[in-house]
Design a protein around this motif. Structure first.
Motif, PDB file in Angstrom:
ATOM      1  N   LYS C   3       6.467  -4.487  -0.452  1.00  0.00           N
ATOM      2  CA  LYS C   3       6.315  -3.091  -0.858  1.00  0.00           C
ATOM      3  C   LYS C   3       5.145  -2.418  -0.140  1.00  0.00           C
ATOM      4  CE  LYS C   3       5.437  -3.108  -5.147  1.00  0.00           C
ATOM      5  NZ  LYS C   3       5.105  -2.759  -6.525  1.00  0.00           N
ATOM      6  N   THR C   4       5.261  -1.105   0.039  1.00  0.00           N
ATOM      7  CA  THR C   4       4.089  -0.306   0.403  1.00  0.00           C
ATOM      8  C   THR C   4       4.035   0.855  -0.583  1.00  0.00           C
ATOM      9  OG1 THR C   4       5.450   0.908   1.975  1.00  0.00           O
ATOM     10  CG2 THR C   4       4.064  -0.817   2.877  1.00  0.00           C
ATOM     11  N   ILE C   5       2.879   1.499  -0.634  1.00  0.00           N
ATOM     12  CA  ILE C   5       2.708   2.603  -1.582  1.00  0.00           C
ATOM     13  C   ILE C   5       2.260   3.841  -0.823  1.00  0.00           C
ATOM     14  CG2 ILE C   5       1.319   3.429  -3.534  1.00  0.00           C
ATOM     15  CD1 ILE C   5       2.248   1.157  -4.867  1.00  0.00           C
ATOM     16  N   GLU C   6       2.910   4.938  -1.107  1.00  0.00           N
ATOM     17  CA  GLU C   6       2.524   6.201  -0.471  1.00  0.00           C
ATOM     18  C   GLU C   6       1.119   6.603  -0.927  1.00  0.00           C
ATOM     19  OE1 GLU C   6       3.958   7.951   1.849  1.00  0.00           O
ATOM     20  OE2 GLU C   6       5.698   6.611   1.944  1.00  0.00           O
ATOM     21  N   GLU C  15      -5.151  -4.987   4.802  1.00  0.00           N
ATOM     22  CA  GLU C  15      -5.867  -4.468   3.642  1.00  0.00           C
ATOM     23  C   GLU C  15      -5.403  -3.032   3.398  1.00  0.00           C
ATOM     24  OE1 GLU C  15      -8.008  -6.090   5.936  1.00  0.00           O
ATOM     25  OE2 GLU C  15      -8.436  -7.852   4.691  1.00  0.00           O
ATOM     26  N   TRP C  16      -5.449  -2.611   2.118  1.00  0.00           N
ATOM     27  CA  TRP C  16      -5.197  -1.195   1.822  1.00  0.00           C
ATOM     28  C   TRP C  16      -6.495  -0.537   1.382  1.00  0.00           C
ATOM     29  CZ3 TRP C  16      -6.622  -0.118  -3.088  1.00  0.00           C
ATOM     30  CH2 TRP C  16      -6.446  -1.084  -4.087  1.00  0.00           C
ATOM     31  N   VAL C  17      -6.572   0.762   1.558  1.00  0.00           N
ATOM     32  CA  VAL C  17      -7.745   1.540   1.172  1.00  0.00           C
ATOM     33  C   VAL C  17      -7.275   2.736   0.357  1.00  0.00           C
ATOM     34  CG1 VAL C  17      -9.634   2.980   2.010  1.00  0.00           C
ATOM     35  CG2 VAL C  17      -9.015   0.895   3.255  1.00  0.00           C
ATOM     36  N   THR C  29      -2.503  -6.057   0.829  1.00  0.00           N
ATOM     37  CA  THR C  29      -1.153  -5.518   0.662  1.00  0.00           C
ATOM     38  C   THR C  29      -0.217  -6.568   0.069  1.00  0.00           C
ATOM     39  OG1 THR C  29      -0.400  -6.229   2.830  1.00  0.00           O
ATOM     40  CG2 THR C  29      -1.494  -4.080   2.706  1.00  0.00           C
ATOM     41  N   ASP C  30       0.937  -6.096  -0.345  1.00  0.00           N
ATOM     42  CA  ASP C  30       1.965  -6.984  -0.879  1.00  0.00           C
ATOM     43  C   ASP C  30       2.385  -8.000   0.183  1.00  0.00           C
ATOM     44  OD1 ASP C  30       3.794  -7.873  -2.805  1.00  0.00           O
ATOM     45  OD2 ASP C  30       5.404  -6.713  -1.884  1.00  0.00           O
ATOM     46  N   PHE C  31       2.482  -7.506   1.416  1.00  0.00           N
ATOM     47  CA  PHE C  31       2.834  -8.384   2.532  1.00  0.00           C
ATOM     48  C   PHE C  31       1.809  -9.526   2.645  1.00  0.00           C
ATOM     49  CE2 PHE C  31       2.332  -9.670   6.958  1.00  0.00           C
ATOM     50  CZ  PHE C  31       3.637  -9.905   7.352  1.00  0.00           C
ATOM     51  N   ALA C  32       0.538  -9.174   2.545  1.00  0.00           N
ATOM     52  CA  ALA C  32      -0.535 -10.173   2.686  1.00  0.00           C
ATOM     53  C   ALA C  32      -0.489 -11.186   1.554  1.00  0.00           C
ATOM     54  CB  ALA C  32      -1.890  -9.487   2.726  1.00  0.00           C
ATOM     55  N   GLN C  33      -0.357 -10.711   0.317  1.00  0.00           N
ATOM     56  CA  GLN C  33      -0.359 -11.659  -0.807  1.00  0.00           C
ATOM     57  C   GLN C  33       0.849 -12.574  -0.744  1.00  0.00           C
ATOM     58  OE1 GLN C  33       1.543 -12.219  -3.654  1.00  0.00           O
ATOM     59  NE2 GLN C  33       3.004 -10.532  -3.385  1.00  0.00           N
ATOM     60  N   GLU C  93       0.027 -10.836  -8.620  1.00  0.00           N
ATOM     61  CA  GLU C  93       0.870 -10.144  -9.599  1.00  0.00           C
ATOM     62  C   GLU C  93       0.961  -8.651  -9.324  1.00  0.00           C
ATOM     63  OE1 GLU C  93      -1.267 -11.374 -13.054  1.00  0.00           O
ATOM     64  OE2 GLU C  93      -0.512 -13.438 -12.923  1.00  0.00           O
ATOM     65  N   ASP C  94      -0.137  -8.049  -8.909  1.00  0.00           N
ATOM     66  CA  ASP C  94      -0.150  -6.600  -8.719  1.00  0.00           C
ATOM     67  C   ASP C  94      -1.108  -6.240  -7.578  1.00  0.00           C
ATOM     68  OD1 ASP C  94      -0.039  -3.901  -8.903  1.00  0.00           O
ATOM     69  OD2 ASP C  94      -1.028  -3.754 -10.869  1.00  0.00           O
ATOM     70  N   PRO C  95      -0.661  -6.463  -6.341  1.00  0.00           N
ATOM     71  CA  PRO C  95      -1.579  -6.306  -5.209  1.00  0.00           C
ATOM     72  C   PRO C  95      -2.151  -4.886  -5.078  1.00  0.00           C
ATOM     73  CG  PRO C  95       0.680  -6.604  -4.440  1.00  0.00           C
ATOM     74  CD  PRO C  95       0.681  -6.891  -5.904  1.00  0.00           C
ATOM     75  N   TYR C  96      -1.355  -3.873  -5.415  1.00  0.00           N
ATOM     76  CA  TYR C  96      -1.865  -2.508  -5.227  1.00  0.00           C
ATOM     77  C   TYR C  96      -2.633  -2.008  -6.449  1.00  0.00           C
ATOM     78  CZ  TYR C  96       1.024  -2.583  -1.076  1.00  0.00           C
ATOM     79  OH  TYR C  96       1.563  -2.925   0.134  1.00  0.00           O
ATOM     80  N   GLY C  97      -2.437  -2.689  -7.569  1.00  0.00           N
ATOM     81  CA  GLY C  97      -3.182  -2.304  -8.758  1.00  0.00           C
ATOM     82  C   GLY C  97      -4.481  -3.079  -8.884  1.00  0.00           C
ATOM     83  N   THR C  98      -4.704  -4.019  -7.975  1.00  0.00           N
ATOM     84  CA  THR C  98      -5.887  -4.877  -8.068  1.00  0.00           C
ATOM     85  C   THR C  98      -6.808  -4.634  -6.873  1.00  0.00           C
ATOM     86  OG1 THR C  98      -4.428  -6.522  -9.063  1.00  0.00           O
ATOM     87  CG2 THR C  98      -6.644  -7.250  -8.449  1.00  0.00           C
ATOM     88  N   TRP C  99      -7.786  -3.786  -7.066  1.00  0.00           N
ATOM     89  CA  TRP C  99      -8.757  -3.602  -5.981  1.00  0.00           C
ATOM     90  C   TRP C  99      -9.700  -4.801  -5.966  1.00  0.00           C
ATOM     91  CZ3 TRP C  99     -13.841  -3.337  -7.611  1.00  0.00           C
ATOM     92  CH2 TRP C  99     -14.059  -3.034  -8.957  1.00  0.00           C
ATOM     93  N   ILE C 100     -10.257  -5.081  -4.813  1.00  0.00           N
ATOM     94  CA  ILE C 100     -11.140  -6.241  -4.674  1.00  0.00           C
ATOM     95  C   ILE C 100     -12.606  -5.789  -4.659  1.00  0.00           C
ATOM     96  CG2 ILE C 100     -11.748  -8.221  -3.224  1.00  0.00           C
ATOM     97  CD1 ILE C 100      -8.793  -8.260  -2.305  1.00  0.00           C
ATOM     98  N   ILE C 101     -12.897  -4.819  -3.789  1.00  0.00           N
ATOM     99  CA  ILE C 101     -14.259  -4.250  -3.806  1.00  0.00           C
ATOM    100  C   ILE C 101     -14.181  -2.721  -3.704  1.00  0.00           C
ATOM    101  CG2 ILE C 101     -15.509  -6.218  -2.837  1.00  0.00           C
ATOM    102  CD1 ILE C 101     -15.417  -4.789  -0.087  1.00  0.00           C
TER     103      ILE C 101
END
Lengths: 510, 441, 126
Positions: C3-6, C15-17, C29-33, C93-101
């Motif tokens: 998945k990607t997110i607009e 990484e997403w920002v 990203t989902d691809f990375a996880q 479980e939720d790559p786009y809902g889980t920010w890291i830093i």
């Protein structure tokens, strides 16, 4: 093999003992040591009887698979048969009772073993001299690279910090280089699985310390351009390091020293038949060409002009012996282990060499290659063989030809991991899997020369049967093994919720 | 053709196999090896021997070695190993297995390593132990390499000059090539000088400090305040220990150490002229991901049964390659089994007795030697089983006299002292005989 | 298909920002996880550390792999996702809902040079 679920701690009962020590009648005790230097409570060690210990570890042993249990075709590990005379020699009480710092005059027999092993290995590999101080193959690699660096450093050639490593190399090669303070540069393999000489050329220059090569390489293929590679690397002032993990097929056929290699390590627990011990002790002697002999680590065993054996370069030599001890050691790369390496492993390997002798060595490597090619040629109809050439002691498949994806409940075919796990059900150890990294489904098989045609035929039949199972009932493989003491462990859980030691649940509810 | 115990091939086997491969001779399997590098002639090796001849050969060599009563330690101790230890460790299921890659058929190895890790933690008072390393000195060198990684790239490591000489030398070798700057803490009264340590620490950039628990003079070091001083400067505290002694001495955990290392030889492994031994390494929880070497962890299988597997492997060289903190890719597994079986047999009570008897024997020896008038006392600090004296007679004369009497004792140090060590194996009669020889020297 | 997110920006290191005011939330990203598999451990920086675009700021471990986290932007770490210490699986479980830093951007224009969802999708399909 049956499942047995005890830890020695769980057999413990307060006040029970399993030891028997001589009563010397002393009255003094460690209770006289000042309290601040003593531990307040005894260590939580098990309290068990001798019979508890013997039964417990016998039960544990029965959940283990060794070379004596069955065929162990683990690629790059050379799991050949471990002769029993070796164990008898290493078990001799005399050798076991020698203190490592005993004066040389009292250990002439032990030192002679080092001297004769040095001569034998030098002859088999075409090198000048060996150190036996490294305790394992990776330790030997590190030692060899230290020698390489010392050579350049003492010549004032300080900018040589690059070491070239093929992309097919064992993971230890780049790790050893990094630990030794060298920068790793990767040279690619060509379509034939060999070092790409054209890719190598632009990497060479006056900043290259050397190249590390495994020959035959991890695909079991002989690097046939080796003479050209040696000329190129030497031409730029670099040295050639030979990773001896794959020396077995060359024993009795060809010598790394004659190919231009300057430094090599051997794994006595691979080519020289000493047991792997569940992951050690091994022994990783390092041999060098004549010009690098001064850089060998210390301590070293030497023969004196009087014909006896001596040890030079011992750490902490006594005041009155210091000057003599240091003689001839000023250029050494230094100490890499506590004493003179794993003596009992060296003894075993020497017993093996004496059994092999000049007669049998001529067939050793050739039979290893015969066994590997035989298995490869028959199984290539069921497993993908990415590089079809004649191999040496081992070869690599890239997974199944038909992985049964269409018949799998989740639509994903059986993988190399699944094949490996299914093999366990049939009483064979699995091959090395997912290495080398050049192929996604790598399955690396090394039968060694000590296996008979009948054993190989049995293995081949099972591998074919597994290939059929994969195509028809892939789920059977994906849930394998089914006949082992445990099924697949949950490795994710082990890594996420780490339990790394025994905790008494009553006192430590955790 | 093949006619040798370790090659099972008959002539007919070889013929059939070559035919199946599609080549006509064994040499054809080497057609890619350049002729110029083939070694076609004979090797200059001894003629192949039979088993009986091999045995005879080594028996002759063994006779050239002198079996002495060992009164020297210096990193290798003559403790008693119960007969169960060699019995269990020679079981071929343990001996002829390799690294437990396939957990399903390696639960024996994995379980004893887990037990070993637990016992090392119990002795050292640390949180986590790895599955073992080559030997004590290399374990110390690995700990030194760990220090910068644990302290965000500080670059200097301080080592005490009271460490065993071979430990110092191996650390020096690793540090030199790895690029770690070493500083030295000198000896004061046979002890690591706390004053000099503070001075070195105040120069800054110290990643770690290595200090022995029992030092090369046999003295039990008082490490009060060491951990605090080191931690204040942001470094980690590495303690080098004799694990046998830790059964009675204050543990690295109690001294506030971050990493404990040492050699497990004193726990049931024969002297064997220096190897194989086993290094141990244990650390605080927070450093486990910087720790080199294998680690075994507990988990469950797909049916929920307790089982064990290698874990935290993402730290290791086969995954991280040139980014790994160490190149170690195995352990000293069988030697860890020696330690585990030894400690199971001895238990807490046996370990106390080993230390008590060693203490008593060495103190008796110490006092009797001083009474001969041939030595002067050098240090007065508490020791456990090893000590040094200053000889008042020529060292060589003393050593020869003892050797002639069948004793290995009085090894000379760099400073010109002589070291002695007595374990629980040394009897009063042996000590009296040794002292008598000294009197005659 | 991953998945990607607009509305997010993406780096070539997967990484997403997500920009909120002057702060960038960074995750993978989902691809990375999905290529990394079950994440077992997150090695993360501390609040207050400086990160540089393209430089490593931490690593994620799975059972058989270790993957460096490369920062897509420069700036100061203002917050680290404390949940990840005990539950790194949240990233799976939720790559786009889980920010890291969270990073206080020192050069907001760096975000502009990152890919948008469509470009990233094309990049991962190559």
């Amino acid at each position: 093999m049956k499942y047995y679920d005890k830890l020695i701690f769980e057999l413990s009962k307060e006040g029970r003992i399993g030891y028997s020590l001589r009563k010397n009648g002393w009255t003094a005790s460690t209770d006289s040591i000042p309290a601040g230097l003593r531990r307040p409570v005894p260590a939580a060690l098990p309290q068990v009887s001798e019979v508890d210990v013997v039964r417990h570890y016998t039960n544990l042993s029965q959940m283990n698979f060794g070379v004596d249990t069955g065929f162990y075709p683990l690629g790059s590990c050379t799991m050949k048969y471990n002769p029993k005379i070796n164990e008898e020699i290493a078990g001799m009480k005399g050798f076991q009772s020698l203190h490592p710092l005993q004066p040389a005059s009292t250990v002439q027999g032990a030192l002679q073993v080092y001297y004769e092993m040095d001569k034998s290995l030098a002859e088999l590999t075409g090198m000048a001299h060996f150190t036996f101080n490294p305790c394992a193959g990776a330790h030997g690699e590190l030692t060899g690279l230290m020698i390489m660096r010392q050579y350049h450093l003492l010549r004032g050639d300080l900018k040589r910090t690059k070491v070239i490593v093929p992309d097919s190399a064992h993971g230890t090669n780049p790790a050893s280089a990094a630990v030794c303070g060298l920068d790793v540069v990767v040279v690619k393999s060509n379509a034939d699985g060999l070092v790409d000489v054209e890719d190598l050329k632009p990497l060479l220059g006056d900043d290259v310390a050397g190249i590390m090569m495994t020959n035959p390489n991890t695909l079991g293929l002989f690097e046939k351009e080796i003479l050209e590679i040696a000329e190129l690397v030497h031409g730029c002032g670099g040295l050639l390091y030979y990773d001896g993990a794959n020396m077995n097929p060359l024993l009795g056929v060809a010598r790394p020293g004659d190919m231009g290699f300057d430094i090599l390590h051997l794994n006595l627990h691979k080519s020289f038949s000493t047991p792997h011990g569940g992951g050690g002790p091994g022994s990783g002697p390092v041999g060098v060409c004549e010009k690098l002999v001064p850089y060998l680590p210390v301590p070293r065993v030497v023969k004196t002009s009087a014909g006896s054996f001596a040890v030079i370069g011992r750490a902490g030599a006594g005041k009155s012996n210091a000057a003599k001890n240091a003689e001839g050691c000023s250029e050494s790369a230094g100490e890499v282990s506590g004493f003179l390496g794993n003596f009992l492993v060296i003894l075993r390997a020497y017993a093996y060499i004496l059994m092999i002798g000049k007669q049998n060595v001529k067939l050793l490597g050739k039979l290893a290659s015969l066994n590997a090619n035989y298995v490869k040629e028959i199984l290539k109809d069921s497993y993908k063989l990415p590089i079809p050439s004649v191999c040496k002691h081992e070869f690599v498949f890239d997974g199944l030809i038909d992985d049964g994806a269409s018949k799998a409940s989740d639509g994903k075919g059986a993988t190399t991991l699944d094949v490996a796990k299914r093999l366990l059900d049939y009483g064979f150890h699995a091959p090395t899997i997912y290495f080398p990294l050049l192929f996604h489904q790598a399955l690396m098989i090394e039968p060694t020369e000590t296996e008979s045609k009948e054993t190989l035929d049995d293995f081949i039949d099972v591998m074919k049967k597994i290939a059929v199972e994969a195509a028809e009932t892939p789920d059977l493989l994906k849930t394998a093994p089914h006949n082992t003491p445990i099924s697949r462990p949950d490795e994710v859980r082990a890594a996420r919720h780490t339990i790394l030691k025994y905790q008494d649940e009553e006192t430590n509810p955790n | 053709m093949a006619n040798f115990a370790y090659f099972p091939h008959t002539d007919e086997d070889i013929r059939q196999m070559l035919e199946r491969i599609g080549v006509s001779s064994l040499d054809d399997l080497y057609s890619d090896v350049p002729e110029t590098v083939k070694h076609n002639g004979d090797y200059d090796l001894p003629d192949a021997m039979s088993e009986d001849e091999v045995r005879e050969y080594f028996e002759k060599l063994d006779k050239k070695d002198e079996k002495l009563k060992v009164f020297v330690g210096q990193g290798a101790y003559d403790h008693y190993a119960p007969s169960v230890v060699p019995y269990i460790t020679s079981r071929s299921e343990f001996l002829t297995a390799y690294t437990p890659y396939q957990a399903e058929i390696s639960q024996g190895t994995l379980r004893y390593i887990f037990e070993y890790q637990s016992m090392i933690c119990a002795l050292t008072g640390m949180d986590v132990s790895n599955a073992s390393m080559y030997d004590g000195p290399t374990a110390a060198a690995e700990a030194v390499k760990m220090a910068p990684a644990c302290t965000k790239h500080k670059t200097r490591v301080l080592i005490s000059e009271t460490l065993l000489p071979n430990v110092i030398k191996v650390i020096e070798t690793y540090a030199k090539y790895h690029g770690i700057e070493l500083g030295y803490i000198p000896v004061m009264d046979g002890h690591t000088s706390p004053h000099h340590m503070r001075a070195e620490l105040s120069k800054g950039d110290v990643a770690g400090v290595v200090v022995p628990s029992v030092n090369r003079y046999g003295i039990i070091e008082d490490l009060t305040g060491f951990a605090e001083a080191i931690h204040e400067e942001g470094g980690i505290f590495i303690e080098y220990c004799d694990p046998s002694a830790l059964a009675v001495l204050r543990t690295p955990g109690e001294w506030g150490a971050d990493i404990a290392v040492g050699d497990g030889q004193s726990l049931g492994i024969p002297l064997s002229f220096g190897g194989p031994y086993v290094g141990f390494m244990a650390c605080k929880n927070g450093y486990v991901r910087k720790m080199p070497g294998r680690i075994v962890g507990e988990t469950v299988d797909s049916e929920g049964r307790r089982c064990f597997c290698l874990t935290l492997q993402a730290r290791e060289q086969h995954i991280r390659r040139e980014k790994a903190t160490s190149n170690i890719c195995s352990n000293e597994s069988l030697m860890a089994l020696y330690v585990t079986v030894y400690l199971s047999i001895m238990g807490p009570q046996g370990m106390k007795e080993v230390n008590d008897q060693s203490y008593a024997a060495s103190h008796y020896l110490h006092d009797e030697l001083l009474k001969t008038g041939k030595f002067e006392e050098v240090f007065t600090q508490p020791f456990l089983k090893e000590f040094v004296l200053k000889p008042l007679i020529p060292v060589e004369k003393l050593q020869m006299k003892l050797l002639d009497g069948g004793f290995f004792a009085g090894l000379e140090t760099e400073e010109g002292y002589v070291t002695f060590c007595a374990t629980e194996r040394r009897t009063k009669a042996e000590i009296d005989e040794l002292v008598k020889l000294v009197k005659e020297a | 298909m991953s998945k990607t997110i607009e509305g997010l920006r993406y780096s070539e290191d997967h990484e997403w920002v997500k920009v909120e005011g002057g702060t960038a939330l960074i995750g993978i990203t989902d691809f990375a996880q999905s290529s990394l598999g079950d994440i077992t451990y997150a090695d993360l920086p501390e609040a207050g550390d400086e990160v540089e675009a393209g430089e490593e700021f931490g690593a994620l471990e799975s059972v058989k792999a270790s993957s460096e986290l490369l920062s897509p932007v420069s700036g100061k770490v203002t917050e680290v996702n404390a949940d990840l210490e005990n539950a790194p699986e949240k990233i799976n479980e939720d790559p786009y809902g889980t920010w890291i830093i969270k990073v206080e951007l020192s050069d907001p224009s760096q975000v502009e040079s990152l890919m948008d969802a469509a470009a990233y999708e094309e990049f991962t399909n190559k």
